[in-house]
Design a protein around this motif. Structure first.
Motif, PDB file in Angstrom:
ATOM      1  N   TRP A  49      43.770  40.927  43.876  1.00 15.22           N
ATOM      2  CA  TRP A  49      42.796  39.844  44.062  1.00 15.22           C
ATOM      3  C   TRP A  49      41.394  40.445  44.007  1.00 15.22           C
ATOM      4  CZ3 TRP A  49      44.617  34.821  45.720  1.00 15.22           C
ATOM      5  CH2 TRP A  49      45.988  34.768  45.989  1.00 15.22           C
ATOM      6  N   ILE A  50      40.408  39.596  43.855  1.00 14.67           N
ATOM      7  CA  ILE A  50      39.008  40.005  44.064  1.00 14.67           C
ATOM      8  C   ILE A  50      38.560  39.393  45.383  1.00 14.67           C
ATOM      9  CG2 ILE A  50      36.622  39.758  43.274  1.00 14.67           C
ATOM     10  CD1 ILE A  50      37.618  39.899  40.420  1.00 14.67           C
ATOM     11  N   CYS A  51      38.025  40.232  46.249  1.00 16.76           N
ATOM     12  CA  CYS A  51      37.633  39.786  47.594  1.00 16.76           C
ATOM     13  C   CYS A  51      36.109  39.797  47.742  1.00 16.76           C
ATOM     14  CB  CYS A  51      38.258  40.714  48.640  1.00 16.76           C
ATOM     15  SG  CYS A  51      37.716  40.387  50.333  1.00 16.76           S
ATOM     16  N   ILE A  52      35.557  38.693  48.288  1.00 18.44           N
ATOM     17  CA  ILE A  52      34.161  38.684  48.768  1.00 18.44           C
ATOM     18  C   ILE A  52      34.258  38.786  50.288  1.00 18.44           C
ATOM     19  CG2 ILE A  52      31.998  37.403  48.941  1.00 18.44           C
ATOM     20  CD1 ILE A  52      32.588  36.068  46.325  1.00 18.44           C
ATOM     21  N   LYS A  53      33.904  39.939  50.828  1.00 22.24           N
ATOM     22  CA  LYS A  53      34.122  40.252  52.241  1.00 22.24           C
ATOM     23  C   LYS A  53      33.253  39.380  53.145  1.00 22.24           C
ATOM     24  CE  LYS A  53      36.333  42.919  55.182  1.00 22.24           C
ATOM     25  NZ  LYS A  53      37.793  42.782  55.307  1.00 22.24           N
ATOM     26  N   ASN A  54      33.831  38.951  54.262  1.00 22.76           N
ATOM     27  CA  ASN A  54      33.101  38.150  55.235  1.00 22.76           C
ATOM     28  C   ASN A  54      32.256  39.082  56.112  1.00 22.76           C
ATOM     29  OD1 ASN A  54      32.249  36.079  56.923  1.00 22.76           O
ATOM     30  ND2 ASN A  54      34.100  36.136  58.192  1.00 22.76           N
ATOM     31  N   GLU A  55      31.019  39.347  55.704  1.00 22.68           N
ATOM     32  CA  GLU A  55      30.123  40.287  56.391  1.00 22.68           C
ATOM     33  C   GLU A  55      28.702  40.072  55.886  1.00 22.68           C
ATOM     34  OE1 GLU A  55      31.638  44.102  55.288  1.00 22.68           O
ATOM     35  OE2 GLU A  55      31.241  43.807  53.157  1.00 22.68           O
ATOM     36  N   ARG A  56      27.747  40.691  56.565  1.00 24.71           N
ATOM     37  CA  ARG A  56      26.365  40.673  56.051  1.00 24.71           C
ATOM     38  C   ARG A  56      26.306  41.514  54.790  1.00 24.71           C
ATOM     39  NH1 ARG A  56      21.876  42.419  60.111  1.00 24.71           N
ATOM     40  NH2 ARG A  56      20.494  41.300  58.669  1.00 24.71           N
ATOM     41  N   PHE A  57      25.477  41.104  53.842  1.00 26.58           N
ATOM     42  CA  PHE A  57      25.414  41.764  52.542  1.00 26.58           C
ATOM     43  C   PHE A  57      26.850  42.004  52.029  1.00 26.58           C
ATOM     44  CE2 PHE A  57      21.367  42.715  54.484  1.00 26.58           C
ATOM     45  CZ  PHE A  57      20.459  42.586  53.438  1.00 26.58           C
ATOM     46  N   PRO A  58      27.593  40.911  51.743  1.00 29.76           N
ATOM     47  CA  PRO A  58      29.027  41.039  51.429  1.00 29.76           C
ATOM     48  C   PRO A  58      29.303  41.959  50.242  1.00 29.76           C
ATOM     49  CG  PRO A  58      28.407  38.742  51.719  1.00 29.76           C
ATOM     50  CD  PRO A  58      27.137  39.520  51.669  1.00 29.76           C
ATOM     51  N   ARG A  59      30.358  42.748  50.385  1.00 35.03           N
ATOM     52  CA  ARG A  59      30.854  43.545  49.258  1.00 35.03           C
ATOM     53  C   ARG A  59      31.813  42.696  48.437  1.00 35.03           C
ATOM     54  NH1 ARG A  59      33.692  47.941  52.484  1.00 35.03           N
ATOM     55  NH2 ARG A  59      33.567  46.298  54.057  1.00 35.03           N
ATOM     56  N   ILE A  60      31.931  43.053  47.151  1.00 36.75           N
ATOM     57  CA  ILE A  60      32.908  42.415  46.259  1.00 36.75           C
ATOM     58  C   ILE A  60      33.770  43.530  45.686  1.00 36.75           C
ATOM     59  CG2 ILE A  60      33.244  40.979  44.210  1.00 36.75           C
ATOM     60  CD1 ILE A  60      30.486  39.790  44.651  1.00 36.75           C
ATOM     61  N   PHE A  61      35.090  43.422  45.900  1.00 31.79           N
ATOM     62  CA  PHE A  61      35.940  44.533  45.471  1.00 31.79           C
ATOM     63  C   PHE A  61      37.362  44.050  45.161  1.00 31.79           C
ATOM     64  CE2 PHE A  61      35.784  44.217  50.086  1.00 31.79           C
ATOM     65  CZ  PHE A  61      37.127  44.188  50.444  1.00 31.79           C
ATOM     66  N   GLU A 100      36.711  35.629  51.275  1.00 30.93           N
ATOM     67  CA  GLU A 100      37.157  34.792  50.160  1.00 30.93           C
ATOM     68  C   GLU A 100      37.953  35.641  49.178  1.00 30.93           C
ATOM     69  OE1 GLU A 100      34.300  31.759  48.528  1.00 30.93           O
ATOM     70  OE2 GLU A 100      32.907  32.959  49.701  1.00 30.93           O
ATOM     71  N   TYR A 101      39.048  35.061  48.665  1.00 35.09           N
ATOM     72  CA  TYR A 101      39.892  35.775  47.700  1.00 35.09           C
ATOM     73  C   TYR A 101      40.000  34.958  46.420  1.00 35.09           C
ATOM     74  CZ  TYR A 101      41.203  38.844  51.545  1.00 35.09           C
ATOM     75  OH  TYR A 101      41.168  39.748  52.572  1.00 35.09           O
ATOM     76  N   PHE A 102      39.877  35.630  45.286  1.00 34.54           N
ATOM     77  CA  PHE A 102      39.978  34.979  43.976  1.00 34.54           C
ATOM     78  C   PHE A 102      41.098  35.654  43.185  1.00 34.54           C
ATOM     79  CE2 PHE A 102      35.737  34.542  45.577  1.00 34.54           C
ATOM     80  CZ  PHE A 102      35.374  33.245  45.252  1.00 34.54           C
ATOM     81  N   GLY A 103      41.928  34.843  42.568  1.00 31.89           N
ATOM     82  CA  GLY A 103      43.054  35.376  41.802  1.00 31.89           C
ATOM     83  C   GLY A 103      44.311  34.642  42.181  1.00 31.89           C
ATOM     84  N   PRO A 104      45.475  35.335  42.158  1.00 28.43           N
ATOM     85  CA  PRO A 104      45.640  36.749  41.783  1.00 28.43           C
ATOM     86  C   PRO A 104      45.538  36.944  40.277  1.00 28.43           C
ATOM     87  CG  PRO A 104      47.766  35.744  42.133  1.00 28.43           C
ATOM     88  CD  PRO A 104      46.754  34.691  42.466  1.00 28.43           C
ATOM     89  N   TYR A 105      45.377  38.206  39.887  1.00 28.77           N
ATOM     90  CA  TYR A 105      45.241  38.577  38.487  1.00 28.77           C
ATOM     91  C   TYR A 105      46.449  39.402  38.050  1.00 28.77           C
ATOM     92  CZ  TYR A 105      40.400  37.239  39.304  1.00 28.77           C
ATOM     93  OH  TYR A 105      39.264  36.545  39.621  1.00 28.77           O
ATOM     94  N   THR A 106      46.859  39.183  36.807  1.00 32.68           N
ATOM     95  CA  THR A 106      47.990  39.954  36.281  1.00 32.68           C
ATOM     96  C   THR A 106      47.526  41.162  35.482  1.00 32.68           C
ATOM     97  OG1 THR A 106      48.020  38.489  34.356  1.00 32.68           O
ATOM     98  CG2 THR A 106      49.511  37.951  36.167  1.00 32.68           C
ATOM     99  N   ASN A 107      46.216  41.299  35.326  1.00 31.41           N
ATOM    100  CA  ASN A 107      45.679  42.387  34.518  1.00 31.41           C
ATOM    101  C   ASN A 107      44.500  43.030  35.252  1.00 31.41           C
ATOM    102  OD1 ASN A 107      44.519  44.047  32.566  1.00 31.41           O
ATOM    103  ND2 ASN A 107      44.955  42.615  30.898  1.00 31.41           N
ATOM    104  N   VAL A 108      44.688  44.260  35.707  1.00 28.04           N
ATOM    105  CA  VAL A 108      43.631  44.958  36.454  1.00 28.04           C
ATOM    106  C   VAL A 108      42.403  45.186  35.573  1.00 28.04           C
ATOM    107  CG1 VAL A 108      43.045  47.101  37.666  1.00 28.04           C
ATOM    108  CG2 VAL A 108      45.282  46.058  38.001  1.00 28.04           C
ATOM    109  N   LYS A 109      42.625  45.349  34.275  1.00 20.39           N
ATOM    110  CA  LYS A 109      41.512  45.558  33.352  1.00 20.39           C
ATOM    111  C   LYS A 109      40.541  44.379  33.398  1.00 20.39           C
ATOM    112  CE  LYS A 109      40.465  46.508  28.494  1.00 20.39           C
ATOM    113  NZ  LYS A 109      41.027  46.635  27.120  1.00 20.39           N
ATOM    114  N   VAL A 110      41.073  43.179  33.504  1.00 15.44           N
ATOM    115  CA  VAL A 110      40.228  41.981  33.587  1.00 15.44           C
ATOM    116  C   VAL A 110      39.383  42.025  34.852  1.00 15.44           C
ATOM    117  CG1 VAL A 110      40.248  39.468  33.864  1.00 15.44           C
ATOM    118  CG2 VAL A 110      41.776  40.545  32.215  1.00 15.44           C
ATOM    119  N   ILE A 111      39.983  42.456  35.965  1.00 16.78           N
ATOM    120  CA  ILE A 111      39.237  42.559  37.230  1.00 16.78           C
ATOM    121  C   ILE A 111      38.088  43.556  37.092  1.00 16.78           C
ATOM    122  CG2 ILE A 111      39.367  43.311  39.636  1.00 16.78           C
ATOM    123  CD1 ILE A 111      42.082  42.174  39.850  1.00 16.78           C
ATOM    124  N   ASN A 112      38.378  44.721  36.525  1.00 16.40           N
ATOM    125  CA  ASN A 112      37.348  45.752  36.387  1.00 16.40           C
ATOM    126  C   ASN A 112      36.182  45.283  35.517  1.00 16.40           C
ATOM    127  OD1 ASN A 112      38.717  47.594  38.009  1.00 16.40           O
ATOM    128  ND2 ASN A 112      39.909  48.409  36.288  1.00 16.40           N
TER     129      ASN A 112
END
Length: 608
Positions: A102-114, A125-137
């Motif tokens: 998944w791609i996560c937008i962390k619940n925090e100040r100045f949120p990280r996306i990873f 927040e979670y987006f996905g899931p993805y079947t291709n890691v290349k697409v996420i990158n």
């Protein structure tokens, strides 16, 4: 009704989806995914299979079930969920604890996306899931290229960052459109151009969220401007890089129907029916994942509604599969009858699930009808005839249908055609062709009137059986002309008649200005379309032959010493002038003799 595997394989859809092989105890022993269900499932039953595992699998498979999804990606996700839920005997690759990223937008100040494979319910927040890691990158790289998004705590501790009383800024060095994050910083007037406030950072996160939700219009406009500027400056490699990002956005799908972090434990039901049977689809969702699909066929009682049937099926299927879900998605609201929360969705993820269920139940009904057609053709025909009777509001089943069409080009060689269907199938020995005798020039209405009159006058004279339904290829004008002929023969209202107009496939009836529109997938409409197309094909074929004969006869008219008998002999043998020009001289001589053949050969050479 037990259906053989051979029949099931013939009726599988050619859509992406997931299939399940079941043992004689109806236990799932294998789950697989497919881009094309028909091809993939059929491949297991080929004669040249040598794999011992596959041979054992096929030997132990007594039942086959499948679910259709919208994409190959969804098929992969659904396969993963079903294998983890059922742990089938013959599946070995996906039985571990691996999950899709998944791609996560962390619940925090100045949120990280990873990227993450762990789903933690902490408000993130979670987006996905993805079947291709290349697409996420690529997506993460795109977001980080467009916006300065932090990837770590840098020079501050997590406690310092999370402290709301601590006013901090992100220190970003910008150069030639690129950003380099140097860490966190207290407010410094000398670095004001490099400082990104929490408010500005959250605006960037909002833009990133739009990208992950598939809202690309704003981002695409920025990328297109960049690409154009790179091209103008002859920086083609940079322009190509931006173009690749644009292509990714065009093809990107942000959400899966079969897996959603917004859903919890839900049961989804849908139903459609025909005259005798109702067809039900059931999807079971646990923790946001489809973990079970089931189709069921139920014989209907007299005038029993879909709403009433489904209310009983919901209770029996929930008991059968031991469902504990408190929420049910269905086309009907039963909260007054059943003490559960019912949702009849209009949009969003829940509506997509209901649409997926409806798609599967429609395919299930189509497959059942195809299976009946193969196993019991007479039953299949009876069902279609009864359905046509209802759809077209006829007094009796249309077992004998006749369809008329007129063919002409610029008013020449006008011909009519009549094709006959018995029990929904072409009966070619009863087809009839008509040379138009009473109409000159292009007059489809007059031609139709003549053809219909001649056809049924002859049937009356010969005391032959009249059809149960007449279909006219054309709209109101052609239909009115045919009706006049029936009135002249005192047959109007004794034989039902309708016209089909090609543009929107409207069905017109006499004395009714409002056309009937049948569902484009309706079997009644398909039979009518087959009749119309067959009448057109038969008429066009006759018309072409007539034109060829006319061209040949007129082409030989100017030759002295060649009479009607010789022309007809040549016409019968060679069909057209173009063919006659390409045959050997000896073939013409053998057909009509040397003297006459020489005259034709000389004429063709002089006029070639």
């Amino acid at each position: 009704m037990a259906i053989s595997k051979k029949i099931i394989l013939k009726t599988l859809p050619e859509d992406p989806g997931v299939y399940q092989f079941l043992s004689k105890e109806k236990k799932i022993i294998y789950v697989g995914k497919a881009k094309n269900l028909k091809k993939r499932v059929s491949s297991y039953f080929l004669k040249n299979i040598k794999s011992r595992k596959t041979l054992n699998l096929v030997k132990n498979t007594k039942f086959i079930e499948h679910a259709v999804v919208k994409s190959e990606s969804d098929a992969l996700l659904l396969e993963n969920s079903l294998i983890k839920e059922n742990q089938p005997k013959y599946n070995i690759l996906l039985r571990d604890d691996k999950t899709y990223p998944w791609i996560c937008i962390k619940n925090e100040r100045f949120p990280r996306i990873f990227l993450t494979r762990k789903f933690i319910k902490d408000g993130s927040e979670y987006f996905g899931p993805y079947t291709n890691v290349k697409v996420i990158n690529i997506l993460l790289n795109l977001i980080r290229t467009l916006y300065p998004i932090r990837t770590s705590n840098y020079n501050f501790s997590q406690k310092q960052i999370n402290n709301p009383k601590n006013e901090i800024f992100l220190n970003v060095h910008k150069n030639s459109g690129h950003s380099l994050i140097l860490g966190f910083k207290k407010f410094d007037k000398s670095l004001i151009k490099n400082l990104v406030s929490e408010e500005s950072y959250n605006e960037n996160i909002e833009h990133a969220r739009d990208i992950l939700n598939g809202k690309f219009s704003f981002i695409k406009s920025i990328l297109k401007k960049k690409m154009i500027n790179f091209s103008k400056n002859l920086e083609y490699e940079n322009a190509q890089s931006v173009k690749e990002k644009l292509n990714l956005l065009e093809n990107y799908q942000s959400k899966s129907t079969v897996v959603s972090q917004k859903l919890s434990n839900i049961d989804v039901f849908s139903i459609i029916s025909d005259l005798d049977f109702a067809f039900i689809n059931y999807l079971q969702i646990i923790n946001g994942r489809v973990v079970r699909f089931h189709n069921q066929e139920v014989r209907k009682k007299m005038n029993e509604s879909d709403e009433k049937i489904l209310s009983h099926i919901i209770l029996s299927l929930r008991e059968k599969f031991n469902s504990q879900s408190k929420i049910i998605i269905s086309p009907f609201d039963y909260k007054k009858l059943i003490n559960l929360k019912f949702i009849v969705p209009k949009s969003g993820d829940k509506k997509k699930l209901l649409d997926l269920s409806f798609k599967n139940v429609k395919i299930f009904r189509l497959e059942r009808n195809k299976q009946i057609q193969l196993i019991d053709p007479e039953k299949h025909i009876n069902r279609i005839m009864e359905q046509m009777k209802i759809d077209l509001k006829l007094k009796s089943e249309p077992r004998h249908i006749e369809c008329f069409d007129i063919s002409t080009i610029q008013g020449t060689n006008n011909v009519g055609s009549c094709v006959v269907f018995m029990n929904g199938k072409p009966a070619k020995k009863y087809y009839r062709k008509f040379n138009i005798k009473t109409v000159n020039g292009q007059n489809d209405f007059g031609s139709m009137k003549e053809v219909v009159y001649r056809r049924y006058r002859r049937l009356l004279e010969e005391k032959k059986v009249l059809p149960n339904l007449i279909i006219i290829d054309g709209g109101k004008g052609q239909l009115s002309s045919a009706v006049k002929s029936l009135k002249d023969l005192n047959l109007f209202e004794k034989i039902p008649i309708l016209g089909i107009a090609k543009r929107l496939e409207e069905l017109y009836f006499p004395n009714d200005t409002i056309p009937l529109y049948l569902n484009k997938k309706s079997e009644t409409l398909k039979i009518i379309q087959q009749l119309r197309n067959e009448a057109h094909r038969f008429g066009i074929s006759f018309h072409r032959n007539k034109r060829s004969k006319s061209a040949l006869v007129s082409g030989l008219d100017g030759i002295n010493g060649i009479g009607e008998n010789t022309k007809n002999k040549i016409l019968k043998k060679f069909k057209s002038i173009s063919r006659l020009k390409n045959v050997r001289d000896t073939q013409i001589i053998n057909e009509i003799g040397k003297s006459k053949a020489q005259k034709i050969i000389n004429y063709l050479k002089d006029n070639s």
